[in-house]
Every structure is written in structure tokens, then in C-alpha cells.
Design a protein around this motif. Structure first.
Motif, short mmCIF file in Angstrom:
data_model
loop_
_atom_site.label_atom_id
_atom_site.label_comp_id
_atom_site.label_asym_id
_atom_site.label_seq_id
_atom_site.Cartn_x
_atom_site.Cartn_y
_atom_site.Cartn_z
N GLY A 1 0.80 -1.22 0.00
CA GLY A 1 0.00 0.00 0.00
C GLY A 1 0.83 1.27 0.00
O GLY A 1 0.30 2.36 0.20
N ASN A 2 2.15 1.14 -0.23
CA ASN A 2 3.03 2.31 -0.24
C ASN A 2 4.28 1.98 -1.06
O ASN A 2 4.37 0.93 -1.69
CB ASN A 2 3.41 2.72 1.18
N ASP A 3 5.26 2.91 -1.02
CA ASP A 3 6.48 2.76 -1.82
C ASP A 3 7.63 2.13 -1.05
O ASP A 3 8.79 2.33 -1.39
CB ASP A 3 6.91 4.12 -2.37
N SER A 4 7.31 1.35 -0.02
CA SER A 4 8.36 0.82 0.86
C SER A 4 9.15 -0.34 0.24
O SER A 4 10.14 -0.78 0.80
CB SER A 4 7.73 0.33 2.18
N LEU A 5 8.71 -0.83 -0.93
CA LEU A 5 9.40 -1.96 -1.55
C LEU A 5 10.88 -1.64 -1.78
O LEU A 5 11.75 -2.50 -1.57
CB LEU A 5 8.74 -2.31 -2.88
#
Length: 545
Positions: free
Chosen positions: A125-129
Motif C-alpha cells: 500500500g506504499n512505496d516501501s518496496l
């Protein structure tokens, strides 16, 4: 008898493709929401002017040229390589097929990367990848995606083409939704992020950086040649095809102009996030969700649409690009081992070559500073090779207009021969210049260490992808002259693969993060190329009688 004739007439009418349907088919191949993001980061809000300029001086004539080529070579199916083969001979036809296939390698790698990024947004659900994946893990996951989809392609064939079309239409729907909701937000008093938002903000600055990004605009807008075979299936191509292209132009104008305007509402065009190309689409729909107080609803809808579309597209690309290369070049220039198919008729060695070259492209970028740099570099590589292949379209158009009596066509773009040739040469020169200028790295500080590294791997990628195409006919001749029917012995194959693997593995352990080690990696790959050439030259064979 009359009823039978009537049924035949009705059946023939059913087989016609109407101009609105052709325009929609073409639109799906030409532009998408991600294309808006990529060029918005390159040029900011001034990209609106660039879209308008490109629309009139490039997209419309490009599409209409494709229409005439498709009409001339309707019996050959309208493929790009058949156009060049029909005008310039077998070898250039083969080489066109090869460059078209080679240009697809960075595209499928980029598609695999987009699948990985999209899944990260779907589950996190965010850009944490990017924070959880090293460059090596990102590369390995992308390769894993290749393996999975080659397996899927062997089980599900034509159905995936339908899925990709559905995904493309869904992607268009999400883009239109974003534009409509943006204007709804403005009505409700949404503050425009880009300030000042005036005429000066949308006027481009014509400098080297601007011209170096034109290749990405061309990459975003090409693809019209994919519908060329359907021109002859129109009831009145002479009048209906231009209508379809006008409709395509209107739809493209709407999407590019208002889509870029909408991005300027949610993003400050003067201070854009560095990872906008990789994550910008998700940021945009996330911002839209916050505006209408629905959280990440729009973002999740887009993320799953993106993954669905990219997965289907990847599976189709892996099969279609390989089949086109193998079937369209015949036995004269393509080695036997690449034309080999398994029990299901799949060109398995062609798949393997695709995976090997894809791994090579991923390996070139693995030593860039971070995952975002890999994504941006690979995307910009597409902005070099894709326009380069598009040059073949204008080359073929010039050839058919030079010999009009030899290449009659039901649909003709520009009846005056001299003016048609001027337009054809204009398109060829602009595209070729954009291809060359695109080699200059984007998204990094000019003349920095990373800039020089990206310039080097841009050149290496181009040389390897295109150079292999020049070597293949020589390998084919060796096969045909060999007493054993093989270009290389098993020992030679083992030796070449071993050298390649040792170089690649060594680069992972010795490459590190320092520029000097990166240059060692490049030098190692160059050395492998030299060794392969020497081994090819040393092969002994006995001519068959």
C-alpha cells in the motif's frame, strides 16, 4: 440461391472493421497513463506543449503512413519486417525483424520490473518496496517473473492476448477517471500544486536536455503499426482510415493534454519526486483518494489494474516477439537451434535466448546506486531502442513512394509524390536524431560518475543487442556448411557459457558499489565478447558435399 447470396453479403459485412473500433484498437497500443508520468518528469508542465507539437507533426503523419504500408502489403500481413523485405530485400527484412525483437528485450524487462513494483504497492500500500529490496534481489525477482510467465505462456496461449486487451481498456478507463476526478476536485476548490500555473509554465525550453527527451515522447506514442494488418479489413479504407486516425488523434490529445494538466494539479512540476517514473502513477491515485476521502481505494484499483495488464502483456510479449523473429526470418539467416520448437510448437530456444539477454540487460543496471535508478535507466533505454526501430517504418514508406507504380495502394497518404517524400524524410530524420540524442543519460546529474556509467551501459546494450543480429547469419552459414549440422561443438558451447558465467558471477563479488569496479564489470563483459568472437573464428568444420 438469392438467400444464400444475401447470407454471404451479410457475412462479409460482419467481417468489416469500423473506423471507431480501429481507432480504439490503435489507441490502446499508442498511449497509457504511465507514458504521461514518464514524460511529465522529463519536461514538467511544459510537456503539454510537447504533446501538442508531437501530435500534429509526428503522430498523425506516422499513423497515416502506417495505413498506406498496411494497405500495400496486406497479403504479407502488414508486419514491419515484411514492409522492409518487400522494398529492400531479404537481408534487410531479416535485420528489421531482429532489431524489432531486440528492441523488445528492454521492454519486456521493463514490464517485468513494473510487475514487481506493482505487486509491492498491491501488498504494502506504499512505496516501501525499495527499502526492502536490494538491487540484486530486485533483479532476481524480475528474472523469476520471466520464468513464471514463460511457464504460463506454455499453458495459456491466445487467451492472454484477450486479457492484455481487457487490461489495456481498463488502463484507459483509469486514466479517464483520473482526469475527470481531477476536474471535480478543482470545482470543489482543490489547490493547484504547480505554481505559477500560467502560459509560461507550459512553454518548453529548447535546450539539449529537451531534445534528449524527445525519444521518450516517441516511445510513448509509437505502436500504430500493430493495427496495420486491419486496414484492408475496413469497408472503405480510403475514407474510413483517416477518420480512425482523426479519432485517435482526438483521444490522444485529450489524454495527453488533460492528463498532464491533471498531474500538474497534484504534483509541483518544479519540484517532482525523484522516483516519479517508478511510483508516480501510484502517488497520483493515492493523492486522488485523499482528495475525495476514500483513502487508498483509487490507488489499489490502479495497482491491481496495472499488475493485471502488465502480467498479461508480458506473457503475450514473450511469446509473440519470439515467434515473430523465428517465423519471419526463415532458415536463410536464423540458426537452426533458435528455430527449434518443442512438442507444443513453442520456440523453446528462442525463449531461452530472450531470458539470457534479459538477464544481461538487468545485469548491466544492477550496479546503479539504487532500485529507482535501475527502473529509470531501463525506461530510458527503451526511449533509445524503440524510436530506433520506428525508423524502419519511415524507411519503408520512402521506398514505396519512390516506386509508386510498383507498390499500388487502395489508401494513399498524400497524393503528391514529392511532398510525401519530404514528409517521409522529415519523420525519418527526426526519429533518428531523437534516437541518437536519447543515448545521453536522463534523471542523473550530468557528467557525474553515474552519468558516465549509464552512458557506457547504454552503448554496450545497443552494441550487444544489435550486434548479435549481425552475427546470426554467419552462424547460420556455419551450420549449413558443417558436417555435423551444428555451428559449434559441445566443448565450444561449454567454454563460451563458462566464460560468461564466470565473468557475471565475478562481477557480483568484485563489483561492489565503486565506479572502478563497475568499469571492471563492463570490461569483463567486453572481454567475453572478444573471446566469443575468437572462438567462433577458430571453429573448424568440414563442408558438406
Amino acid at each position: 440461391m438469392n438467400s444464400k447470396m444475401m447470407a454471404d453479403v451479410n457475412q462479409s459485412r460482419k467481417s468489416y472493421i469500423t473506423w471507431p473500433v480501429l481507432a480504439l484498437m490503435d489507441f490502446v497500443t499508442v498511449i497509457g497513463f504511465d507514458d504521461l508520468i514518464y514524460n511529465f518528469q522529463n519536461q514538467g508542465l511544459s510537456v503539454i506543449s510537447s504533446w501538442v507539437i508531437m501530435l500534429f507533426i509526428y503522430v498523425i503523419p506516422y499513423s497515416l503512413m502506417v495505413g498506406q504500408l498496411g494497405s500495400v502489403f496486406s497479403k504479407e500481413g502488414g508486419g514491419l519486417s515484411s514492409w522492409v523485405r518487400g522494398t529492400s530485400g531479404e537481408f534487410l527484412g531479416y535485420f528489421t525483424a531482429w532489431t524489432y525483437w531486440a528492441a523488445s528485450i528492454p521492454y519486456v524487462v521493463d514490464t517485468a520490473n513494473s510487475v514487481v513494483v506493482g505487486l509491492g504497492w498491491c501488498f504494502n500500500g506504499n512505496d516501501s518496496l525499495e527499502n526492502h529490496l536490494s538491487n540484486a534481489k530486485f533483479a532476481l525477482l524480475s528474472l523469476l517473473v520471466f520464468v513464471i510467465f514463460i511457464f504460463i505462456q506454455s499453458r495459456f496461449k491466445n487467451s492472454l492476448e484477450v486479457l492484455s486487451t481487457i487490461g489495456g481498456v481498463a488502463m484507459f478507463g483509469m486514466t479517464v477517471l483520473f482526469v475527470i476526478m481531477t476536474f471535480s476536485a478543482l470545482v470543489e476548490g482543490r489547490h493547484i500544486a504547480t505554481q505559477p500555473f500560467n502560459l509560461h509554465a507550459i512553454l518548453p525550453t529548447f535546450n539539449f536536455k529537451y531534445f534528449a527527451t524527445i525519444g521518450m515522447l516517441i516511445y510513448a506514442m509509437n505502436g500504430a503499426e500493430l493495427v496495420a494488418p486491419f486496414v484492408t479489413r475496413m469497408k472503405k479504407p480510403k475514407s474510413d482510415f483517416p477518420k480512425a486516425m482523426i479519432m485517435l488523434a482526438v483521444m490522444t490529445a485529450f489524454l495527453t493534454i488533460f492528463g498532464s494538466f491533471s498531474l500538474g494539479v497534484f504534483f509541483n512540476a518544479h519540484h517532482l519526486p525523484n522516483d516519479l517514473k517508478m511510483n508516480g502513477s501510484y502517488y497520483a491515485f493515492q493523492a486522488l483518494g485523499r482528495q475525495f476521502h476514500v483513502g487508498n481505494f483509487f490507488m489499489y484499483c490502479f495497482a491491481w489494474t496495472e499488475v493485471f495488464y502488465m502480467c498479461a502483456l508480458l506473457a503475450v510479449l514473450l511469446d509473440a516477439m519470439t515467434r515473430i523473429l523465428i517465423s519471419d526470418t526463415g532458415s536463410k539467416y536464423m540458426p537452426k537451434f533458435l528455430r527449434k520448437t518443442n512438442a507444443n510448437g513453442l520456440p523453446i530456444n528462442g525463449y531461452i535466448l530472450t531470458c539470457v539477454l534479459s538477464a544481461f540487460i538487468i545485469g548491466l543496471g544492477v550496479f546503479l546506486p539504487d532500485m529507482n535508478d535501475i527502473f529509470n535507466w531501463l525506461l530510458n533505454l527503451n526511449g533509445i531502442v524503440s524510436p530506433g526501430v520506428t525508423c524502419w517504418i519511415f524507411f519503408a514508406f520512402i521506398k514505396i513512394r519512390e516506386r509508386e507504380t510498383q507498390f499500388p495502394s487502395e489508401y494513399v497518404f498524400i497524393k503528391n509524390q514529392k511532398f510525401a517524400l519530404v514528409v517521409g524524410w522529415w519523420m525519418l530524420i527526426v526519429t533518428a536524431v531523437a534516437t541518437v540524442l536519447g543515448i545521453a543519460p536522463q534523471d542523473v546529474s550530468q557528467f557525474s560518475e553515474t552519468w558516465w556509467y549509464e552512458l557506457a551501459i547504454n552503448l554496450i546494450a545497443i552494441i550487444v543487442l544489435i550486434g548479435l543480429g549481425a552475427i546470426m547469419p554467419y552462424v547460420t552459414r556455419r551450420e549449413q556448411r558443417s558436417s555435423i549440422g551444428e555451428a559449434f561443438t559441445k566443448i565450444q558451447w561449454i567454454g563460451m557459457v563458462s566464460v560468461l558465467l564466470i565473468t557475471m558471477i565475478s562481477s557480483f563479488y568484485l563489483g561492489g558499489t565503486h565506479l572502478a569496479m563497475r568499469w571492471w564489470y563492463i570490461g569483463g563483459l567486453s572481454l567475453v565478447g572478444i573471446i566469443l568472437i575468437i572462438l567462433i573464428g577458430k571453429k573448424e568444420y568440414t563442408a558438406t558435399k
